[in-house]
Design a protein around this motif. Structure first.
Motif, short mmCIF file in Angstrom:
data_model
loop_
_atom_site.label_atom_id
_atom_site.label_comp_id
_atom_site.label_asym_id
_atom_site.label_seq_id
_atom_site.Cartn_x
_atom_site.Cartn_y
_atom_site.Cartn_z
N UNK A 65 37.67 45.17 51.13
CA UNK A 65 39.19 44.61 51.88
C UNK A 65 39.58 43.72 51.10
N UNK A 66 40.80 43.88 51.16
CA UNK A 66 41.72 42.86 50.12
C UNK A 66 42.87 42.43 50.95
N UNK A 67 43.04 41.20 51.04
CA UNK A 67 44.07 40.34 51.52
C UNK A 67 44.88 39.35 51.08
N UNK A 68 46.06 39.34 50.97
CA UNK A 68 46.95 38.34 50.60
C UNK A 68 47.00 37.15 51.25
N UNK A 69 46.73 35.76 50.65
CA UNK A 69 46.60 34.60 51.26
C UNK A 69 47.53 33.59 50.76
N UNK A 70 47.64 32.41 51.65
CA UNK A 70 48.72 31.38 51.20
C UNK A 70 47.64 30.28 50.84
N UNK A 71 48.31 29.44 49.97
CA UNK A 71 47.57 28.15 49.39
C UNK A 71 47.11 28.34 47.99
N UNK A 72 45.91 27.89 47.78
CA UNK A 72 45.67 27.78 46.30
C UNK A 72 45.07 29.06 45.54
N UNK A 73 44.79 29.99 46.45
CA UNK A 73 44.47 31.18 45.74
C UNK A 73 45.62 32.36 46.59
N UNK A 74 45.86 33.46 45.84
CA UNK A 74 46.73 34.52 46.27
C UNK A 74 46.19 35.61 46.92
N UNK A 75 44.95 36.10 46.80
CA UNK A 75 43.95 36.98 47.32
C UNK A 75 42.77 36.69 47.87
N UNK A 76 42.10 37.23 48.81
CA UNK A 76 40.71 37.21 49.17
C UNK A 76 40.46 38.34 49.18
N UNK A 77 39.11 38.72 48.78
CA UNK A 77 38.74 40.13 48.58
C UNK A 77 37.40 40.24 48.88
N UNK A 78 36.81 41.22 49.96
CA UNK A 78 35.47 41.28 50.28
C UNK A 78 34.82 42.46 49.54
N UNK A 79 33.61 42.27 48.86
CA UNK A 79 33.06 43.42 48.19
C UNK A 79 31.78 43.47 48.76
N UNK A 80 31.17 44.79 48.55
CA UNK A 80 29.65 44.95 49.01
C UNK A 80 28.87 45.60 47.68
N UNK A 81 27.82 45.07 47.57
CA UNK A 81 27.07 45.60 46.35
C UNK A 81 25.63 45.68 46.92
N UNK A 82 25.02 46.61 45.99
CA UNK A 82 23.47 46.94 46.25
C UNK A 82 22.64 45.92 46.23
N UNK A 83 21.97 45.77 47.09
CA UNK A 83 20.88 44.42 47.07
C UNK A 83 20.55 44.07 45.98
N UNK A 84 20.18 44.85 44.88
CA UNK A 84 19.45 44.65 43.68
C UNK A 84 20.58 44.53 42.40
N UNK A 85 21.68 44.39 42.74
CA UNK A 85 22.83 44.13 41.99
C UNK A 85 23.07 42.73 41.84
N UNK A 86 23.35 42.14 40.40
CA UNK A 86 23.33 40.82 40.17
C UNK A 86 25.02 40.77 40.13
N UNK A 87 25.22 39.92 41.43
CA UNK A 87 26.70 39.56 41.53
C UNK A 87 27.46 38.87 40.64
N UNK A 88 27.03 38.12 39.86
CA UNK A 88 27.85 37.24 38.81
C UNK A 88 28.11 38.43 37.71
N UNK A 89 27.20 39.51 37.51
CA UNK A 89 27.41 40.50 36.19
C UNK A 89 28.27 41.39 36.84
N UNK A 90 28.54 41.71 38.39
CA UNK A 90 29.36 42.65 39.03
C UNK A 90 30.89 41.94 38.91
N UNK A 91 30.85 40.73 39.10
CA UNK A 91 32.23 39.88 39.05
C UNK A 91 32.81 39.98 37.40
N UNK A 92 31.90 39.62 36.48
CA UNK A 92 32.29 39.57 35.24
C UNK A 92 32.68 40.87 34.57
N UNK A 93 31.84 41.81 34.95
CA UNK A 93 32.13 43.13 34.15
C UNK A 93 33.11 44.28 35.12
#
Length: 116
Positions: A65-93
């Motif tokens: 899901x992708x939402x535009x927002x008001x305030x300090x940030x412009x977008x709020x995005x919801x992601x799903x990853x496999x349970x064994x996926x490293x979230x930090x690496x996913x966001x970085x890469x």
């Protein structure tokens, strides 16, 4: 990588089907055996780049899901990853490499409250 079944459902099914992944107006039901972890990322975009970043995320088919927002940030995005996926690496890469992003703030959630 995600494993998909062949079932395509209209995006309006999101309200009644909890394990749905939206893709370009259509959704695909995730395999029942795939454990997915939700998390959110807030995006601060470079000036004038919010729509370009949102479109790039949608085209990459990595966001639920992708939402535009008001305030300090412009977008709020919801992601799903496999349970064994490293979230930090996913966001970085996969996420922070999208052009037009100035800053991100990742929010890892623990439990969803509500009916059911």
């Amino acid at each position: 990588m995600l494993s998909w079944t062949d079932a395509l459902l209209p995006a309006s099914s999101l309200a009644i089907a909890p394990q749905i992944w939206p893709i370009g107006g259509w959704t695909r039901r995730l395999s029942e055996t795939t454990a997915m972890v939700p998390f959110f990322v807030q995006f601060k975009c470079k000036l004038g780049q919010s729509y370009a970043v949102a479109n790039a995320l949608a085209e990459a088919e990595i966001a639920s899901e992708i939402y535009s927002t008001a305030g300090d940030y412009d977008l709020l995005v919801k992601f799903y990853v496999d349970n064994d996926t490293d979230i930090g690496h996913f966001v970085n890469e996969k996420v922070q490499v999208i052009p037009g992003i100035q800053d991100t703030h990742t929010i890892i959630t623990f439990k969803a409250f509500g009916a059911g």
